[in-house]
Design a protein around this motif. Structure first.
Motif, PDB file in Angstrom:
ATOM      1  N   PRO A 354      -3.977 -20.315  14.481  1.00 36.25           N
ATOM      2  CA  PRO A 354      -5.106 -21.052  15.818  1.00 36.25           C
ATOM      3  C   PRO A 354      -6.076 -20.068  15.731  1.00 36.25           C
ATOM      4  CG  PRO A 354      -2.909 -20.936  16.164  1.00 36.25           C
ATOM      5  CD  PRO A 354      -2.916 -20.536  14.855  1.00 36.25           C
ATOM      6  N   PHE A 355      -7.216 -20.671  16.415  1.00 38.77           N
ATOM      7  CA  PHE A 355      -8.389 -20.456  15.689  1.00 38.77           C
ATOM      8  C   PHE A 355      -8.587 -19.446  17.366  1.00 38.77           C
ATOM      9  CE2 PHE A 355     -13.421 -20.066  17.548  1.00 38.77           C
ATOM     10  CZ  PHE A 355     -13.532 -19.239  16.532  1.00 38.77           C
ATOM     11  N   THR A 361     -12.421 -15.570  23.108  1.00 39.92           N
ATOM     12  CA  THR A 361     -13.626 -15.808  24.127  1.00 39.92           C
ATOM     13  C   THR A 361     -14.302 -17.822  24.283  1.00 39.92           C
ATOM     14  OG1 THR A 361     -14.688 -15.325  22.024  1.00 39.92           O
ATOM     15  CG2 THR A 361     -14.222 -13.101  23.482  1.00 39.92           C
ATOM     16  N   GLY A 362     -12.960 -18.128  23.563  1.00 43.17           N
ATOM     17  CA  GLY A 362     -14.203 -19.612  23.633  1.00 43.17           C
ATOM     18  C   GLY A 362     -13.892 -20.295  25.197  1.00 43.17           C
ATOM     19  N   ASP A 363     -13.546 -21.328  25.258  1.00 44.04           N
ATOM     20  CA  ASP A 363     -13.392 -22.257  26.834  1.00 44.04           C
ATOM     21  C   ASP A 363     -11.658 -22.300  26.598  1.00 44.04           C
ATOM     22  OD1 ASP A 363     -15.306 -22.535  27.210  1.00 44.04           O
ATOM     23  OD2 ASP A 363     -15.845 -24.325  26.539  1.00 44.04           O
ATOM     24  N   ALA A 364     -11.279 -22.417  28.125  1.00 40.29           N
ATOM     25  CA  ALA A 364      -9.789 -21.696  27.757  1.00 40.29           C
ATOM     26  C   ALA A 364      -9.476 -23.624  27.615  1.00 40.29           C
ATOM     27  CB  ALA A 364      -9.359 -21.569  29.367  1.00 40.29           C
ATOM     28  N   ILE A 365      -7.980 -23.556  27.153  1.00 43.61           N
ATOM     29  CA  ILE A 365      -7.707 -25.050  26.825  1.00 43.61           C
ATOM     30  C   ILE A 365      -6.167 -24.946  27.883  1.00 43.61           C
ATOM     31  CG2 ILE A 365      -8.226 -25.537  25.178  1.00 43.61           C
ATOM     32  CD1 ILE A 365      -6.124 -24.196  23.308  1.00 43.61           C
ATOM     33  N   SER A 366      -5.166 -26.136  27.772  1.00 41.48           N
ATOM     34  CA  SER A 366      -4.703 -26.191  28.599  1.00 41.48           C
ATOM     35  C   SER A 366      -3.493 -25.848  27.854  1.00 41.48           C
ATOM     36  CB  SER A 366      -4.588 -27.746  29.195  1.00 41.48           C
ATOM     37  OG  SER A 366      -4.293 -28.998  27.763  1.00 41.48           O
ATOM     38  N   ARG A 371       0.016 -26.029  22.832  1.00 39.71           N
ATOM     39  CA  ARG A 371       0.501 -26.132  22.355  1.00 39.71           C
ATOM     40  C   ARG A 371       0.536 -27.100  20.513  1.00 39.71           C
ATOM     41  NH1 ARG A 371       2.995 -26.083  27.546  1.00 39.71           N
ATOM     42  NH2 ARG A 371       2.657 -28.127  27.189  1.00 39.71           N
ATOM     43  N   VAL A 372      -0.187 -27.915  20.993  1.00 45.84           N
ATOM     44  CA  VAL A 372      -0.314 -28.866  19.853  1.00 45.84           C
ATOM     45  C   VAL A 372      -1.446 -28.274  18.942  1.00 45.84           C
ATOM     46  CG1 VAL A 372      -1.999 -30.820  19.170  1.00 45.84           C
ATOM     47  CG2 VAL A 372      -1.060 -31.035  21.251  1.00 45.84           C
ATOM     48  N   ALA A 373      -2.550 -27.171  19.393  1.00 43.75           N
ATOM     49  CA  ALA A 373      -2.961 -26.276  18.088  1.00 43.75           C
ATOM     50  C   ALA A 373      -1.810 -25.704  17.566  1.00 43.75           C
ATOM     51  CB  ALA A 373      -4.205 -25.428  19.149  1.00 43.75           C
ATOM     52  N   ASN A 374      -0.779 -24.749  18.064  1.00 42.97           N
ATOM     53  CA  ASN A 374      -0.265 -24.125  17.962  1.00 42.97           C
ATOM     54  C   ASN A 374       1.237 -24.132  16.776  1.00 42.97           C
ATOM     55  OD1 ASN A 374      -1.826 -21.232  18.854  1.00 42.97           O
ATOM     56  ND2 ASN A 374      -0.033 -21.063  20.329  1.00 42.97           N
ATOM     57  N   GLU A 375       0.865 -25.707  16.333  1.00 39.47           N
ATOM     58  CA  GLU A 375       2.762 -26.425  16.264  1.00 39.47           C
ATOM     59  C   GLU A 375       2.536 -25.681  14.891  1.00 39.47           C
ATOM     60  OE1 GLU A 375       5.505 -28.783  15.783  1.00 39.47           O
ATOM     61  OE2 GLU A 375       4.488 -27.803  17.222  1.00 39.47           O
ATOM     62  N   ARG A 418       8.544 -21.541  20.945  1.00 38.48           N
ATOM     63  CA  ARG A 418       8.300 -22.597  21.393  1.00 38.48           C
ATOM     64  C   ARG A 418       8.547 -21.874  23.157  1.00 38.48           C
ATOM     65  NH1 ARG A 418       8.827 -25.556  16.930  1.00 38.48           N
ATOM     66  NH2 ARG A 418       7.394 -26.323  16.543  1.00 38.48           N
ATOM     67  N   ASN A 419       7.956 -22.464  23.847  1.00 39.23           N
ATOM     68  CA  ASN A 419       8.091 -22.199  25.438  1.00 39.23           C
ATOM     69  C   ASN A 419       7.373 -22.920  26.474  1.00 39.23           C
ATOM     70  OD1 ASN A 419       6.080 -19.466  26.905  1.00 39.23           O
ATOM     71  ND2 ASN A 419       6.899 -19.488  24.314  1.00 39.23           N
TER      72      ASN A 419
END
Length: 486
Positions: A354-355, A361-366, A371-375, A418-419
């Motif tokens: 994942p990037f 330093t990018g925008d915070a994500i939900s 979890r989707v990005a880390n799949e 996963r958590n």
């Protein structure tokens, strides 16, 4: 106890044909392992298409500038999720034996390092062999991680799942006293060899001889029926470094960083110029500001003096003899920084990491978006947990066999990858439970391990386990809806 090793029962030395080929295979594999470590540590040398550019960077001292290393993240992001919770066995009487093995070999510290090396190099090995007393009886067991640059295993051509043998090789002394040692491990015996001086590639010129200088036989029986090496690998038959696809982007990043730093001085202190007017009269009053010997103003060049060029915002400079002044523009930093960001994205895409692991330093994500990005990362970690877990299970089974035990149902417990620990995630799980999904499934989706889930459900008052739910349903058979309890 295991069958004692009788030093009198010495098998024949049969591995000379295998020895030289295996030794050369070990040597041939080393450069790629070395390269993997250099990229992980950020010590790889940069190559330049222009020798002049290389000389200029050397002049500025930038050829030895430390790498802006990001490649290691491709390894760390995965291996940092490989948390081994416990190793358990169905026979509780063997728990103390497992604890003794772990403590005697510092496995709490060594196993994470072994798995990290397996990710960094692609391969790592665990050597398991008995500690014996003077009578040859096993009184303990050694579980030693080994570097793939000094050990290598070989598989059957007919059945690639069968390990035929392993080699371990190291050097002692140097130059005139150089000695190359090599041990060959088979399923039924171990052979010990040595070579005086550097080993030639031509097998006919090599002079391998049995090693007996420590008073032990050159061939030792292996009564356990299997090669005592356990191969931790990221691919088959041999592993691939987890950061191998980061090599290209890392080289591009290094080149951009060094080239940018070479221009920083010119951005801080711009290089200026002045164009001389050949028709100008140079006898004006400002000559003393520019002539090195101050011929007309009477000011000594050895003493400080006030300049006639005032730096006030509203001041006007009269420059006699100069037609035009200016400064050269330094290289635009965007020409370096924009490609820099693009190569980081390329590294994330190439390594399937994942990037946000490379750039936080990018925008915070939900939590859900994360979890989707880390799949893809989770899938790779779980794949390694399965492979490493199977190898570790066989390692412990062999260690217990060495001690004369017959282990059954060894379980490797990993910390779930996963958590869910955000409000939105738990609200979604609560809705799922209200829709009828059992608690054990809910806890598993939240990232808790099965042992903890079983313990919680067993001790929770009034909690229905999956096995109890059908019985509840059966007890209501034949009862009308109006008669059923609310």
């Amino acid at each position: 106890m295991a069958t004692p090793i009788d030093p009198q029962e010495v098998p024949d030395l049969v591995g000379l044909d295998d020895l030289h080929a295996d030794y050369l295979a070990l040597l041939d594999a080393r450069p790629e392992y070395e390269r993997a470590e250099l990229f992980y540590n950020g010590l790889v040398d940069e190559k330049y298409s222009s020798p002049k550019v290389a000389r200029l960077l050397s002049k500025f001292g930038l050829n030895d500038f430390p790498s802006f290393n990001l490649a290691h993240i491709a390894v760390d992001a995965i291996t940092d999720h490989l948390h081994l919770n416990s190793v358990t066995i169905e026979d509780n009487a063997l728990d103390n034996v497992l604890d003794d093995i772990r403590d005697a070999n510092d496995l709490d510290e060594e196993l994470p390092l072994l798995m990290h090396n397996a990710g960094k190099f692609g391969d790592a090995y665990l050597f398991v062999w008995p500690e014996t007393d003077q009578s040859g009886n096993a009184v303990g067991v050694r579980m030693e991680p080994q570097d793939p640059r000094v050990a290598r295993v070989f598989y059957s051509t007919e059945n690639p799942t069968v390990m035929e043998r392993a080699i371990q090789s190291w050097e002692t002394g140097a130059k005139e006293t150089l000695t190359v040692r090599a041990n060959l491990y088979y399923a039924d015996h171990i052979e010990r060899w040595m070579h005086r001086g550097k080993v030639p590639k031509d097998a006919r010129r090599a002079k391998w001889v049995p090693f007996t200088e420590d008073g032990q036989p050159a061939s030792i029986p292996n009564p356990y029926g299997q090669v005592p090496y356990f191969h931790y690998r990221t691919a088959r038959p041999y592993g691939i470094p987890l950061h191998v696809n980061a090599y290209g982007p890392q080289l591009a990043i290094d080149k951009l960083v060094r080239s940018h730093l070479a221009t920083v001085d010119y951005q801080s202190f711009p290089q200026r110029y002045a164009l001389v007017d050949p028709t100008a009269d140079l006898s004006g009053s400002q000559t003393g500001d520019f002539h090195p010997e101050h011929p007309v103003d009477g000011i000594s060049p050895e003493e400080p003096g006030d300049s006639q060029l005032d730096a006030d915002p509203a001041a006007l400079w009269n420059l006699d003899g100069y037609k035009e002044v200016g400064q050269f523009d330094a290289a635009n930093p965007d020409h370096f920084l924009k490609p820099f960001d693009r190569y980081i994205k390329a590294m994330a895409q190439a390594t399937q990491i994942p990037f946000q692991a490379f750039d936080s330093t990018g925008d915070a994500i939900s939590g859900e978006s994360r979890r989707v990005a880390n799949e893809p990362l989770y899938v790779r970690v779980e794949h390694l947990q399965k492979d490493f877990g199977g190898t570790l299970r066989r390692s412990y089974a062999f260690a217990l066999e060495v001690l004369g035990e017959s282990p059954e149902d060894i379980t490797i417990n990993w910390k779930p990858v996963r958590n869910i620990n955000d409000l939105q995630g738990w609200q979604t799980l609560l809705i799922k439970h209200q829709m009828g999904i059992p608690l054990d499934v809910i806890f598993a989706e939240a990232g808790y391990n099965s042992a903890d889930i079983d313990s919680w459900l067993a001790n929770a008052p009034g909690t229905e386990t999956p096995n109890q739910a059908p019985q509840q349903a059966d007890s209501n058979e034949g009862v009308t809806p109006n008669e059923r309890p609310n």
